[in-house]
Scaffold this active site. Structure first.
Site, short mmCIF file in Angstrom:
data_model
loop_
_atom_site.label_atom_id
_atom_site.label_comp_id
_atom_site.label_asym_id
_atom_site.label_seq_id
_atom_site.Cartn_x
_atom_site.Cartn_y
_atom_site.Cartn_z
CE LYS A 204 48.61 37.35 77.12
NZ LYS A 204 47.71 38.12 78.01
NE ARG B 38 51.07 35.84 82.56
CZ ARG B 38 50.18 35.26 81.77
NH1 ARG B 38 50.55 34.42 80.83
NH2 ARG B 38 48.89 35.53 81.92
NE ARG C 20 39.20 34.92 79.63
CZ ARG C 20 40.51 35.13 79.59
NH1 ARG C 20 41.10 35.47 78.46
NH2 ARG C 20 41.24 35.04 80.68
NE ARG D 260 41.60 31.34 82.16
CZ ARG D 260 42.54 32.07 81.61
NH1 ARG D 260 42.62 32.18 80.30
NH2 ARG D 260 43.42 32.71 82.36
NE ARG E 60 44.03 36.11 85.46
CZ ARG E 60 42.92 35.91 84.74
NH1 ARG E 60 41.74 35.86 85.34
NH2 ARG E 60 43.00 35.74 83.45
P1 AMP Z 1 46.80 32.93 80.65
O1 AMP Z 1 45.94 31.89 80.03
O2 AMP Z 1 47.96 33.35 79.77
O3 AMP Z 1 46.02 34.11 81.17
O4 AMP Z 1 47.49 32.24 81.92
C1 AMP Z 1 46.71 31.76 83.00
C2 AMP Z 1 47.57 31.65 84.24
O5 AMP Z 1 48.64 30.70 84.01
C3 AMP Z 1 48.29 32.92 84.67
O6 AMP Z 1 47.46 33.77 85.45
C4 AMP Z 1 49.45 32.34 85.49
O7 AMP Z 1 49.01 31.91 86.75
C5 AMP Z 1 49.82 31.12 84.67
N1 AMP Z 1 50.82 31.45 83.64
C6 AMP Z 1 50.64 31.46 82.30
N2 AMP Z 1 51.75 31.82 81.67
C7 AMP Z 1 52.68 32.05 82.63
C8 AMP Z 1 54.02 32.49 82.62
N3 AMP Z 1 54.65 32.77 81.46
N4 AMP Z 1 54.65 32.65 83.81
C9 AMP Z 1 54.03 32.36 84.97
N5 AMP Z 1 52.76 31.97 85.07
C10 AMP Z 1 52.08 31.82 83.90
#
Ligand code: AMP
Length: 190
Positions: free
Chosen positions: A14, A89, A128, A134, A146
């Site tokens: 994404k 999400r 990654r 991260r 996740r």
């Molecule tokens: P990402 O970078 O999109 O993989 O997001 C990293 C982490 O941020 C996720 O594993 C969640 O813990 C949190 N997170 C990101 N977006 C959301 C969302 N829309 N709702 C809830 N938690 C989120």
């Protein structure tokens, strides 16, 4: 306005695809993961609230995420459109997003869903981890969590957009430019 939800499991691509779309269509990027990481690095109140959930690979509570996205959309002013990356999400987030977009008079144009098999997601996230810095990429158990959370809480969002005729599935395997081409051909048909 062109408002795209770019959807998919962790590791689907994404972030990478968003960067290409922003350039091509001059969209404003809203990545909830990036916003949380910025808040965590600056030790803001929001960052402190989110950290324990993110580090464990769980979702941050809806009200926290929704508030953050609402402010971002409202403060963006006059833009060509948004690309929402990692949001919504949950179905509750998708409903809240619809309310906000209806209020500003610019509904979501399409939800593009990147499809990638679980084994490939694990392999990409493990790779990654070597460079992302991260915490949630480092541990195989967190990666598995996740992916589990994606299936239990996030995948139902597909039916929400399917019911509105806005869901488009994109095969997320292959080279980056090839996937970008598939996404653009969906967008150009809107
Ligand atoms: P990402 O970078 O999109 O993989 O997001 C990293 C982490 O941020 C996720 O594993 C969640 O813990 C949190 N997170 C990101 N977006 C959301 C969302 N829309 N709702 C809830 N938690 C989120």
């Amino acid at each position: 306005m062109l408002n795209i939800v770019l959807f998919g499991p962790p590791g689907a691509g994404k972030g990478t695809q968003s960067e290409l779309l922003i350039k091509k269509y001059q969209l404003t990027h809203i990545s909830t993961g990036d916003l949380f990481r910025k808040n965590m690095s600056e030790n803001t109140e929001l960052g402190l609230k989110a950290r324990s959930y993110i580090d464990a690979g769980n979702l941050v509570p809806d009200e926290v995420v929704i508030g953050m996205v609402e402010s971002k959309i409202k403060e963006s002013g006059d833009v060509k459109g948004f690309i929402l990356d990692g949001f919504p999400r949950t179905v509750a987030q998708a409903k809240a997003l619809d309310v906000v977009m209806t209020k500003i008079g610019h509904p979501i144009s399409a939800m593009l869903s990147l499809e990638v098999a679980d084994d490939e997601l694990r392999a990409r996230l493990t790779e990654r981890a070597k460079t992302s810095g991260r915490a949630d990429d480092q541990d195989p158990e967190k990666i598995n969590n996740r992916i589990r959370v994606y299936y239990s809480e996030t995948q139902p969002v597909i039916s929400f957009y399917e019911a509105q005729g806005k869901h488009k599935a994109i095969k997320g395997l292959g080279d980056i430019q090839g996937i970008h081409g598939l996404i653009c051909s969906e967008i150009d048909q809107l």
